[in-house]
Write a protein that holds these residues in place. Structure first.
Motif, PDB file in Angstrom:
ATOM      1  N   TRP A 108       0.826  -1.202   0.000  1.00  0.00           N
ATOM      2  CA  TRP A 108       0.000   0.000   0.000  1.00  0.00           C
ATOM      3  C   TRP A 108       0.868   1.264   0.000  1.00  0.00           C
ATOM      4  O   TRP A 108       1.930   1.299   0.625  1.00  0.00           O
ATOM      5  N   GLN A 116     -10.829   6.188   3.967  1.00  0.00           N
ATOM      6  CA  GLN A 116     -11.329   5.174   3.051  1.00  0.00           C
ATOM      7  C   GLN A 116     -12.282   4.244   3.786  1.00  0.00           C
ATOM      8  O   GLN A 116     -12.122   3.991   4.984  1.00  0.00           O
ATOM      9  N   ARG A 117     -13.245   3.710   3.035  1.00  0.00           N
ATOM     10  CA  ARG A 117     -14.158   2.731   3.612  1.00  0.00           C
ATOM     11  C   ARG A 117     -13.586   1.325   3.465  1.00  0.00           C
ATOM     12  O   ARG A 117     -12.959   1.000   2.451  1.00  0.00           O
ATOM     13  N   TRP A 118     -13.838   0.506   4.468  1.00  0.00           N
ATOM     14  CA  TRP A 118     -13.329  -0.862   4.522  1.00  0.00           C
ATOM     15  C   TRP A 118     -14.429  -1.800   5.008  1.00  0.00           C
ATOM     16  O   TRP A 118     -15.414  -1.357   5.598  1.00  0.00           O
ATOM     17  N   PRO A 178     -10.873  -3.444   1.105  1.00  0.00           N
ATOM     18  CA  PRO A 178     -11.484  -2.195   0.654  1.00  0.00           C
ATOM     19  C   PRO A 178     -12.966  -2.373   0.349  1.00  0.00           C
ATOM     20  O   PRO A 178     -13.396  -3.419  -0.136  1.00  0.00           O
ATOM     21  N   ASP A 179     -13.741  -1.349   0.634  1.00  0.00           N
ATOM     22  CA  ASP A 179     -15.168  -1.321   0.316  1.00  0.00           C
ATOM     23  C   ASP A 179     -15.328  -0.479  -0.938  1.00  0.00           C
ATOM     24  O   ASP A 179     -15.491   0.737  -0.878  1.00  0.00           O
ATOM     25  N   SER A 180     -15.272  -1.124  -2.101  1.00  0.00           N
ATOM     26  CA  SER A 180     -15.250  -0.417  -3.388  1.00  0.00           C
ATOM     27  C   SER A 180     -16.005  -1.239  -4.423  1.00  0.00           C
ATOM     28  O   SER A 180     -15.401  -2.005  -5.175  1.00  0.00           O
ATOM     29  N   LYS A 193     -12.308  -2.641  -7.328  1.00  0.00           N
ATOM     30  CA  LYS A 193     -11.101  -2.929  -6.564  1.00  0.00           C
ATOM     31  C   LYS A 193     -10.457  -4.212  -7.091  1.00  0.00           C
ATOM     32  O   LYS A 193     -11.056  -4.976  -7.851  1.00  0.00           O
ATOM     33  N   HIS A 341      -7.840   1.635  -3.572  1.00  0.00           N
ATOM     34  CA  HIS A 341      -9.222   1.193  -3.422  1.00  0.00           C
ATOM     35  C   HIS A 341      -9.953   1.028  -4.751  1.00  0.00           C
ATOM     36  O   HIS A 341     -10.857   0.189  -4.858  1.00  0.00           O
ATOM     37  N   ASN A 342      -9.629   1.824  -5.738  1.00  0.00           N
ATOM     38  CA  ASN A 342     -10.389   1.856  -6.987  1.00  0.00           C
ATOM     39  C   ASN A 342      -9.452   1.835  -8.180  1.00  0.00           C
ATOM     40  O   ASN A 342      -8.492   2.606  -8.236  1.00  0.00           O
TER      41      ASN A 342
END
Length: 379
Positions: A108, A116-118, A178-180, A193, A341-342
């Protein structure tokens, strides 16, 4: 009625394009959305086994969780590899006030981590979280452009204390991803992701689907490997079992066509076709194999992007160093914004990569593989 007729004619005359939500798009979306950081690849493995089982003659596993699908009982042993794991993390510790520290898994960038969302995969199911960030209203001016270390970040699940974290089913060691969610963008491009290396996982599935129908002159071993992002581990253990004569790794590449990039970083572009690595920091490909890939791409009118990338490693390095030495190459589907993430890929690049892999494996008969493996000096 006349307008409808004209529209119908125009639709028939349109160039071939991926139908909305076709099988390949659905597969790419499912693979990208599946949680699977290094060492926790179960969800991805389920998809791979489901897809590979009807295409293979035999499914086996190595001792760390890689999937090996075999098709063909004679000819050279060809190992076609893609890794299942993605960058992620694991819960390290829970503070008395209900925050969680995180051990990162994989390479990373620190600047990709704040705010960031996870998703934490706890024993009671997924739990949403965010890596917090200091409010701009209280950050001193001289710190506003500073990159903060990953060790200063905490996951916030909205808990008030450690007891509430435990009630959510979260404990140290739980995987974090990651929440993507996957999104189909206009123009045949996909946002999601883990294109490193879920795009490779989809390539090997689709390649095996076509090779099963068309035939090939090999013992083909499709290996969906684990723990690539933390040391190429599954590729080594899978290759130990397969003992391949030749190895092909399929990866997510690195596109250099976004603003601010130097051409010395990478020259690949989205929509430019599959990539072939001539160098990375983990391996050098077999030179004869590189020539063969170029010849096959030219014969099939497939655009090929040759590239050299520093600071990159892939499974072909681990395969290369097994079984007394294995000629290998690394083929890639270019992707923007890997290890974040994206990311974005181009469907045309994916389709052309499958075309290239299928045509290449059909060329790898016994005499061709013997030439690739022959290092005796010419007299």
């Amino acid at each position: 009625m006349r307008i409808l007729a004209v529209l119908a004619v125009l639709c028939v005359a349109c160039p071939a394009a991926a139908a909305p939500h076709d099988r390949t798009e659905r597969l790419l979306g499912e693979l990208a959305d599946a949680p699977g950081p290094s060492g926790y690849e179960e969800a991805v493995r389920r998809v791979m086994v489901r897809e590979l089982t009807p295409l293979a003659e035999k499914i086996t596993y190595d001792g760390v969780g890689s999937v090996i699908a075999q098709h063909g009982a004679s000819g050279p042993k060809v190992m076609l590899d893609a890794h299942m794991d993605e960058l992620g993390g694991m819960v390290r510790r829970v503070t008395p006030t209900g925050f969680l520290s995180m051990q990162m898994l994989g390479g990373w960038l620190d600047q990709a981590l704040p705010d960031q969302r996870w998703i934490i995969i706890g024993r009671k199911g997924p739990v949403h979280a965010v890596t917090g960030i200091r409010d701009v209203h209280v950050v001193p001016a001289d710190e506003r452009t500073r990159v903060f270390s990953r060790d200063s970040l905490y996951l916030d699940v909205g808990a008030r204390n450690a007891a509430e974290v435990a009630a959510l089913g979260i404990s140290p060691g739980d995987p974090v991803v990651p929440d993507s969610p996957f999104v189909a963008l206009p123009g045949g491009r996909y946002l999601g992701k883990a294109w490193d290396d879920r795009v490779g996982c989809a390539v090997v599935i689709e390649a095996l689907r076509r090779l099963r129908a068309s035939g090939h002159p090999n013992q083909l071993y499709v290996a969906a490997t684990v723990q690539e992002e933390i040391g190429l581990r599954g590729a080594r253990t899978a290759a130990d079992l397969i003992k391949p004569d030749i190895g092909i790794a399929i990866e997510g590449g690195i596109a250099g066509d976004s603003p601010g990039r130097s051409p010395e970083e990478t020259q690949a572009v989205l929509g430019g076709g599959p990539g072939l690595f001539l160098y990375d920091s983990s391996t050098l490909p077999n030179r004869r194999f590189v020539t063969l890939v170029g010849d096959v791409a030219m014969a099939k009118d497939i655009p090929l992007q040759r590239d050299l990338v520093q600071g990159y490693g892939d499974d072909s390095a681990a395969i290369q160093a097994t079984a007394g030495g294995v000629p290998t190459i690394n083929l890639v589907v270019p992707a923007r914004y890997t290890h974040a993430h994206n990311g974005i890929i181009d469907r045309a690049d994916f389709d052309r990569t499958v075309d290239l892999v299928v045509a290449l494996i059909q060329r790898l008969d016994a005499p061709t593989v013997a030439r690739l493996r022959n290092f005796a000096p010419n007299r």
